[in-house]
Scaffold this active site. Structure first.
Site, PDB file in Angstrom:
ATOM      1  N   GLU A   1       0.817  -1.223   0.000  1.00 38.92           N
ATOM      2  CA  GLU A   1       0.000   0.000   0.000  1.00 38.92           C
ATOM      3  C   GLU A   1       0.848   1.270   0.000  1.00 38.92           C
ATOM      4  OE1 GLU A   1      -0.699  -2.669   1.869  1.00 38.92           O
ATOM      5  OE2 GLU A   1      -2.680  -3.251   1.139  1.00 38.92           O
TER       6      GLU A   1
ATOM      7  N   HIS B   1     -10.760  -5.666   9.676  1.00 38.09           N
ATOM      8  CA  HIS B   1     -11.300  -5.449   8.328  1.00 38.09           C
ATOM      9  C   HIS B   1     -12.650  -4.744   8.325  1.00 38.09           C
ATOM     10  CE1 HIS B   1      -8.053  -7.995   7.043  1.00 38.09           C
ATOM     11  NE2 HIS B   1      -8.451  -7.984   5.795  1.00 38.09           N
TER      12      HIS B   1
END
Lengths: 339, 329
Positions: free
Chosen positions: B62, B130
């Site tokens: 990322e 998540h």
């Protein structure tokens, strides 16, 4: 290289040396605050590498950036004024020592979070590749940054996309104060590139001619579309990590030993004098001009005004936003719409 | 005027902007090769095949997805960096906060970073790591623009504006809205300005200030409450930074009651910021304290009943509104 070119390499190295000595002196006088990371001892890396680039190639460095800025042709006045936090500094006093930049010279700046500028540099290289500009990017970093995640993420990516970028690792044997053997599993840092199938080599970073030749060769390979390259330059910094450091972890004998390999002395004796490119008088003339230039940069910076408070909010956004009222000194909260 | 889903609206915006400007490129994890392509959630099926040289799968890295986009934006591109879920932006937080947000200001206007970070908030029994909402974190960073569409029309209009904007725009989508929310999107060129709030419903009794999924839940709550004679006015902020509170303040002059509804954690959430700003400017217009409906301050559990208990839904908005109308705050 002709005589003028060789003398220019000498002038730039000498300028960096004198400039860094002067900025350390100004730090001692509290004209400069915060961090001050000096390039003294590493001048051959800065000058050798930058002189091998085209003027429109992209250059990105870490926070030890003064030497690269001067080698790239930024004025010593503007760089010193930035260290002083003044209006005429390279970023108007906003960035300081670690964030010198001049986009008109495609020097995209010094960056202060270790390793964080690697993806940015790869992005510039991607833009050049996509837009077919023929530019390459040189991204300089220290040995300490080769352990952080962004180093590995960016090397993998750059090789994967065959980006036109040179990763220049300036190995000065210390990650801040931590010796190379304590911070890195591989002490031949260029070997880390092999993990990504990337070509790499090591060069004597205290030999400006070797440094320049290496970057020239690598630049033409990278420019031809052969993908990225990692170059490790072995060198040594004479000062501590930042000007405030006492330099304690390093034995005096080690510093003294490295000073026998001083890049400016070596270039003077092994190249300029040995091959009769210059006389001591030639160099004395350059030295005098450099001293005057650096002295002038201090006087200029002292006279430069402080940045105006009214500019504080400038450039937070480049595209103006509806309903955000800016009066130059204050972003006001949105006021009630009275009927 | 066609009725399409939130996901289809995003796909339309991407397609139109990529056709309009060759410097728009997009990359992210598993958006080309995984499944049938077009993001792991099937947001823009077919688009990677339409623009094979401009939409790319990336390594799972990322800090590279965001950081390389920043550099490309500096170099003259208009990249869209897709992060599979907002949770993974944490890996790239340094790139977002220290670089995307600061380049223009720190370098005194010498450079700009015209990029979009697209990423969905969401939940669905995906557990602690998540199922989070970081709206308030992004909205606290000077230099970022933060938009959170709640309808297909805003999803399209805000994305097109974000791509054309010269600043880094964090565009927060929502998994719960992609394929479940439908709405009319104006034909032709449709741009929604960044930094402008919108009334999603007009009413006289109580003002709801909200955005994103909670605007959708608040609309459901409004239908329920209307049957009981309570008319909600719903202000959808749409942009969280810079925040436009002008409609919220206009509305409170009329209703005299405000509840801020957000999905994220209550402590340090935007509800506190909005309540503070509103009472500074409209204290004398308030007939009740400004109340907040927000996510519970716990890490998200996996069990379905516990997950549901931590998140605000329409029924929580209904309860809060009834309590406020009964002067129980």
């Amino acid at each position: 290289m002709d005589k003028a070119g060789l003398l220019e390499l000498y002038r730039q190295m000498q300028l960096i040396r004198v400039f860094e000595d002067k900025s350390a002196e100004m730090y001692g006088k509290a004209k400069i605050g915060g961090f001050l990371h000096l390039d003294s001892g590493q001048e051959a890396v800065c000058v050798g590498a930058v002189s091998a680039l085209n003027a429109d190639d992209d250059l990105v460095t870490n926070y030890r950036d003064h030497g690269y800025a001067l080698a790239r042709g930024l004025s010593s006045r503007a760089v010193m004024a930035e260290l002083f936090g003044r209006k005429d500094g390279t970023t108007g006093g906003r960035g300081g020592s670690m964030h010198i930049a001049d986009v008109s010279k495609r020097f995209w700046g010094g960056y202060a979070i270790v390793g964080a500028h690697l993806p940015l540099a790869a992005g510039l290289a991607y833009a050049a590749q996509y837009q077919k500009t023929g530019r390459i990017t040189l991204c300089m970093m220290g040995d300490g940054s080769t352990n952080i995640g962004t180093f590995h993420a960016t090397l993998n990516w750059a090789q994967l996309w065959k980006l036109p970028i040179i990763f220049l690792v300036v190995n000065n044997m210390y990650s801040m104060g931590t010796p190379l053997s304590v911070h890195s599993s591989l002490t031949d840092i260029y070997k880390k590139a092999a993990g990504y199938g990337m070509e790499a080599m090591q060069v004597d970073g205290n030999d400006v001619m070797a440094m320049r030749e290496a970057v020239c060769d690598i630049a033409s390979r990278v420019r031809a579309g052969n993908g990225p390259f990692l170059l490790e330059a072995i060198t040594y910094r004479y000062s501590g990590h930042s000007a405030v450091d006492k330099n304690t972890p390093r034995p005096a004998s080690e510093v003294a030993e490295w000073k026998t390999r001083d890049p400016i002395v070596r270039f003077t004796e092994n190249v300029l004098f040995k091959h009769n490119h210059a006389t001591p008088e030639d160099l004395a003339k350059i030295d005098k001009a450099v001293e005057a230039e650096v002295e002038d940069s201090v006087q200029f910076s002292d006279a430069s005004p402080l940045p105006d408070r009214s500019t504080l909010y400038d450039y937070i956004y480049r595209t103006p936003v509806a309903n955000m009222q800016i009066d130059g000194s204050l972003i006001k909260p949105p006021t009630l719409l009275k009927k | 005027m066609a009725e399409i889903t939130y996901a289809q609206a995003i796909a339309q915006a991407l397609r139109e902007e990529m056709k309009r400007d060759p410097n728009v490129v997009m990359w992210g994890e598993d958006i080309v090769n995984y499944n049938k392509g077009g993001s792991p959630y099937g947001v823009y099926r077919g688009l990677p095949q339409e623009f094979p040289d401009r939409i790319f799968d990336t390594p799972i890295a990322e800090e590279g997805i965001i950081g390389i986009a920043i550099g490309a934006a500096m170099g003259g591109m208009r990249p869209i960096a897709e992060i599979m879920t907002v949770n993974f932006t944490l890996v790239a937080w340094d790139q977002i906060v220290n670089h995307a947000a600061k380049q223009a200001h720190m370098f005194n206007g010498q450079m700009k970073v015209p990029m979009v970070i697209r990423t969905p908030n969401g939940f669905g029994r995906t557990g602690s790591t998540h199922s989070q909402n970081f709206d308030a974190w992004f909205a606290s960073i000077p230099g970022l623009k933060v938009v959170v569409p709640s309808s297909p029309a805003d999803a399209k209009g805000l994305l097109k504006s974000a791509i054309r904007d010269d600043d880094p725009v964090v565009y927060l989508e929502h998994l719960a809205l992609y394929h479940r929310v439908k709405g009319v999107v104006p034909d032709g060129e449709h741009l929604t300005p960044i930094g402008v709030a919108d009334y999603k419903r007009r009413g006289k009794d109580l003002t709801i200030v909200t955005w994103g999924r909670m605007a959708v839940e608040s609309l459901k709550a409004a239908d329920t409450l209307a049957k009981e004679g309570i008319e909600l006015e719903i202000v959808d902020l749409r942009t969280l930074r810079p925040m436009d509170l002008s409609l919220a303040l206009e509305s409170v002059r009329k209703t005299h009651r405000v509840i801020v509804v957000e999905e994220g954690w209550r402590v340090g959430g935007l509800g506190g910021e909005i309540a503070a700003s509103m009472q500074e400017q409209a204290f004398n217009d308030l007939d009740a304290p400004i109340a907040r409906v927000a996510g519970l301050d716990v890490p998200m559990p996996y069990a379905e009943n516990l997950e549901r208990a931590t998140l605000p839904f329409a029924e929580d908005v209904v309860m809060a509104c009834k309590a406020m109308m009964a002067n129980k705050y």
